[in-house]
Design an enzyme around this catalytic site. Structure first.
Site, PDB file in Angstrom:
ATOM      1  N   SER A 108       0.851  -1.185   0.000  1.00  0.00           N
ATOM      2  CA  SER A 108       0.000   0.000   0.000  1.00  0.00           C
ATOM      3  C   SER A 108       0.891   1.241   0.000  1.00  0.00           C
ATOM      4  O   SER A 108       1.014   1.929  -0.999  1.00  0.00           O
ATOM      5  CB  SER A 108      -0.934  -0.025   1.211  1.00  0.00           C
ATOM      6  OG  SER A 108      -1.760   1.114   1.263  1.00  0.00           O
ATOM      7  N   GLY A 110       4.191   0.961   1.585  1.00  0.00           N
ATOM      8  CA  GLY A 110       5.567   0.473   1.699  1.00  0.00           C
ATOM      9  C   GLY A 110       6.215   0.718   3.049  1.00  0.00           C
ATOM     10  O   GLY A 110       7.439   0.690   3.168  1.00  0.00           O
ATOM     11  N   GLY A 180      -2.338  -0.933   4.901  1.00  0.00           N
ATOM     12  CA  GLY A 180      -1.551  -1.532   5.972  1.00  0.00           C
ATOM     13  C   GLY A 180      -1.811  -0.896   7.318  1.00  0.00           C
ATOM     14  O   GLY A 180      -1.894  -1.583   8.334  1.00  0.00           O
ATOM     15  N   TYR A 187      -3.124   3.796  15.034  1.00  0.00           N
ATOM     16  CA  TYR A 187      -3.327   4.791  16.089  1.00  0.00           C
ATOM     17  C   TYR A 187      -2.658   6.102  15.694  1.00  0.00           C
ATOM     18  O   TYR A 187      -1.751   6.147  14.865  1.00  0.00           O
ATOM     19  CB  TYR A 187      -2.768   4.297  17.429  1.00  0.00           C
ATOM     20  CG  TYR A 187      -1.314   4.635  17.663  1.00  0.00           C
ATOM     21  CD1 TYR A 187      -0.969   5.755  18.407  1.00  0.00           C
ATOM     22  CD2 TYR A 187      -0.300   3.863  17.117  1.00  0.00           C
ATOM     23  CE1 TYR A 187       0.371   6.084  18.600  1.00  0.00           C
ATOM     24  CE2 TYR A 187       1.029   4.184  17.297  1.00  0.00           C
ATOM     25  CZ  TYR A 187       1.368   5.302  18.041  1.00  0.00           C
ATOM     26  OH  TYR A 187       2.680   5.635  18.212  1.00  0.00           O
ATOM     27  N   TYR A 447       3.214  -4.064  19.140  1.00  0.00           N
ATOM     28  CA  TYR A 447       2.232  -3.495  18.212  1.00  0.00           C
ATOM     29  C   TYR A 447       2.514  -4.005  16.803  1.00  0.00           C
ATOM     30  O   TYR A 447       3.614  -3.816  16.283  1.00  0.00           O
ATOM     31  CB  TYR A 447       2.302  -1.972  18.274  1.00  0.00           C
ATOM     32  CG  TYR A 447       1.405  -1.231  17.314  1.00  0.00           C
ATOM     33  CD1 TYR A 447       0.114  -1.688  17.016  1.00  0.00           C
ATOM     34  CD2 TYR A 447       1.832  -0.053  16.704  1.00  0.00           C
ATOM     35  CE1 TYR A 447      -0.707  -0.994  16.150  1.00  0.00           C
ATOM     36  CE2 TYR A 447       1.013   0.651  15.833  1.00  0.00           C
ATOM     37  CZ  TYR A 447      -0.250   0.172  15.560  1.00  0.00           C
ATOM     38  OH  TYR A 447      -1.069   0.862  14.689  1.00  0.00           O
ATOM     39  N   TYR A 450       4.203  -2.039  14.084  1.00  0.00           N
ATOM     40  CA  TYR A 450       5.646  -1.864  14.237  1.00  0.00           C
ATOM     41  C   TYR A 450       6.294  -3.241  14.085  1.00  0.00           C
ATOM     42  O   TYR A 450       6.890  -3.779  15.003  1.00  0.00           O
ATOM     43  CB  TYR A 450       5.980  -1.238  15.598  1.00  0.00           C
ATOM     44  CG  TYR A 450       5.458   0.162  15.774  1.00  0.00           C
ATOM     45  CD1 TYR A 450       5.169   0.958  14.663  1.00  0.00           C
ATOM     46  CD2 TYR A 450       5.243   0.702  17.035  1.00  0.00           C
ATOM     47  CE1 TYR A 450       4.689   2.242  14.812  1.00  0.00           C
ATOM     48  CE2 TYR A 450       4.763   1.998  17.187  1.00  0.00           C
ATOM     49  CZ  TYR A 450       4.489   2.765  16.076  1.00  0.00           C
ATOM     50  OH  TYR A 450       4.019   4.049  16.224  1.00  0.00           O
TER      51      TYR A 450
END
Length: 508
Positions: A108, A110, A180, A187, A447, A450
């Site tokens: 989407s 990258g 993504g 958030y 998360y 990440y």
């Protein structure tokens, strides 16, 4: 500390995107022929296919590689890049990839931190969604449809075009792709007031492993659940930064929902020539006026010493430029996908349930004085607010009530070579290990947006449930089991897969 002042409405949202991932290889010539035969319009699909011999192949591949760790000669490259302009191109790519034993990666924006949206160790095809980026904002109903190839900046710009009173709660990096970002939770600076991006998605279209186009009704609630996640005041050590950070832990997550008060820890030059120090930069977003913010901070966190001169009243859209560190003169910069400099970087994450003792912060500071620490930043993002009101089972994103704040560990360099960057990877891994005693346990949560392959990867080929659960429970906690159940229902052959993809039950 900058304090934007504007009216805010919940912004209902819907997203169009396809799943990513897939298996082995044969002649890519037959694959290209297959695409032509199985597209509704063979002439149109030929215009969006780029083999490695095409003169535009490299520029398209490099255009959305955001982490230069995965932009080297040794990095595996896709056999073919497809940049679809309508759903039939994706359907044909899925069918032909399955037929000829190729994996699929879907990109989407990258920004996958481990490059999984455009890198695979086995022969693969890249579906780059850059041409699927339309955005339709309906101000009257406060709803938008956005295609997965659009960036957050494009979405924010189109909202601001139509309304100065509507916003959407997602991230501040304007080049991130919505596909993504939303599928990992998404958030941003409004999440304490309005929750995550996925908490505001009301419908979605996706293409499954059999090439079917499904909406929320046809996919069923289990699959719809599964796709939604899986300026400031600065203090230095000489100004008692350690005390301020320690105190911040007890305050930030209890503040009203209208405020987000985050902290960034980094190395800086001190007032003495040639000397270094550690600085804590406090920055906030407040949904209200400056006078109210100053009064609130005087009552809740007087030690910080916030004054009116530290604040700026601005609009939501201007606040995004500020937090995204973009020039504020032109909103059009939100449409520029190349406005952010690319670096080699590594990111890791943690969640904190109990206050970290001062001695632990004091133990961090020597790490920053090491050579690699010059290029590191540790960000503390408070939770609480709306996040405490939403069940951890509401979406796959489970990090809700009980979290005081999130830690984001970042290290990056623009000019380093991959070989040299290994010492920076070692540095951040040592720092992360040092924090083990002070963060969430059983599992040590992380998360998913990440992405961190250090916490576990699937076995090559068909992974086992036991292997995948090593990383799965860290990202999703108990929601991992439901994701496995849904995966089994919609992709029992595990066509869509990568190093950290959900396995079907048949892999147990």
């Amino acid at each position: 500390m900058k304090s934007p002042h504007y009216s805010m409405f919940p912004f209902l949202f819907a997203i169009l995107f396809s799943f990513s991932w897939a298996t082995t290889t044969q002649s890519h010539g037959k694959f290209l022929q297959c695409l032509s035969l199985h597209s509704n319009d063979s002439s149109s699909i030929s215009k969006v296919i780029y083999s490695q011999k095409n003169h535009s192949y490299s520029s398209i591949l490099e255009s959305s590689i955001q982490n230069l760790r995965f932009s080297t000669i040794a990095t595996p490259k896709p056999l073919v890049i497809v940049t679809p302009i309508h759903a039939s191109h994706i359907q044909a790519t899925i069918y032909c990839s399955k037929k000829h034993g190729l994996q699929i990666r879907t990109r989407s924006g990258g920004h996958d931190f481990e490059g999984l949206s455009y890198v695979s160790e086995v022969p693969f095809v890249l579906i780059d969604l850059v041409n699927l980026r339309s955005i339709d904002v309906n101000v009257e109903n406060r709803i938008a449809w956005v295609q997965a190839g659009a960036t957050l900046g494009e979405l924010y710009y189109r909202i601001a075009e139509k309304s100065r009173t509507l916003a959407f709660p997602a991230g501040t990096c304007h080049t991130i792709g919505v596909g993504g970002h939303f599928s990992g939770g998404g958030y941003g600076i409004l999440f304490r007031k309005y929750g995550l991006a996925v908490d505001n998605i009301i419908d979605a279209h996706l293409i499954d492993a059999n090439g079917r186009i499904l909406d929320r009704k046809s996919m069923g609630e289990d699959l719809f659940w599964a796709i939604r996640g899986g300026g400031g005041v600065t203090k230095t050590l000489e100004q008692n930064a350690t005390e301020f950070i320690h105190r911040w832990q007890y305050v930030a997550h209890k503040l009203p929902n209208d405020i987000l008060l985050a902290v960034v820890l980094s190395r800086a030059n001190s007032g003495q020539e040639g000397m270094k120090t550690i600085q804590a930069s406090f920055s906030a977003l407040f949904l209200g006026g400056v006078d109210k913010l100053v009064s609130l901070m005087e009552n809740s966190f007087p030690e910080l010493g916030l004054v009116k001169q530290d604040c700026i009243e601005t609009s939501w859209i201007q606040s995004l430029l500020y937090f995204g560190q973009l020039p504020s003169e032109r909103l059009e910069i939100l449409l520029d996908r190349a406005a952010v400099s690319k670096t080699l970087f590594k990111v890791k994450s943690d969640y904190v349930k109990e206050p970290i003792p001062k001695i632990a912060f004091e133990g961090m500071w020597p790490k920053f004085y090491e050579e690699e620490g010059k290029y590191a930043a540790i960000t503390l993002v408070p939770y609480g607010g709306k996040m405490d009101e939403i069940s951890e089972a509401e979406t796959p994103f489970p990090h809700r009530a009980g979290n005081m704040y999130k830690i984001i560990y970042t290290i990056g360099r623009a000019e380093a070579e991959n070989l040299e960057f290994q010492k920076y990877l070692s540095w951040i891994r040592r720092f992360y290990h040092q924090m083990t005693a002070y963060v969430s346990k059983s599992p040590r949560e992380a998360y998913v947006n990440y992405r961190d392959l250090d916490i576990g990867v699937n076995n090559k080929g068909n992974t086992s449930y036991a292997q995948a659960s090593i990383w799965g429970f860290k990202y999703f906690k108990n929601n991992f089991n439901k994701l496995v159940h849904v995966k089994t229902l919609v992709d029992s052959e595990n066509f869509f897969k990568h190093e950290q993809s959900i396995p079907p039950l048949s892999s147990w």
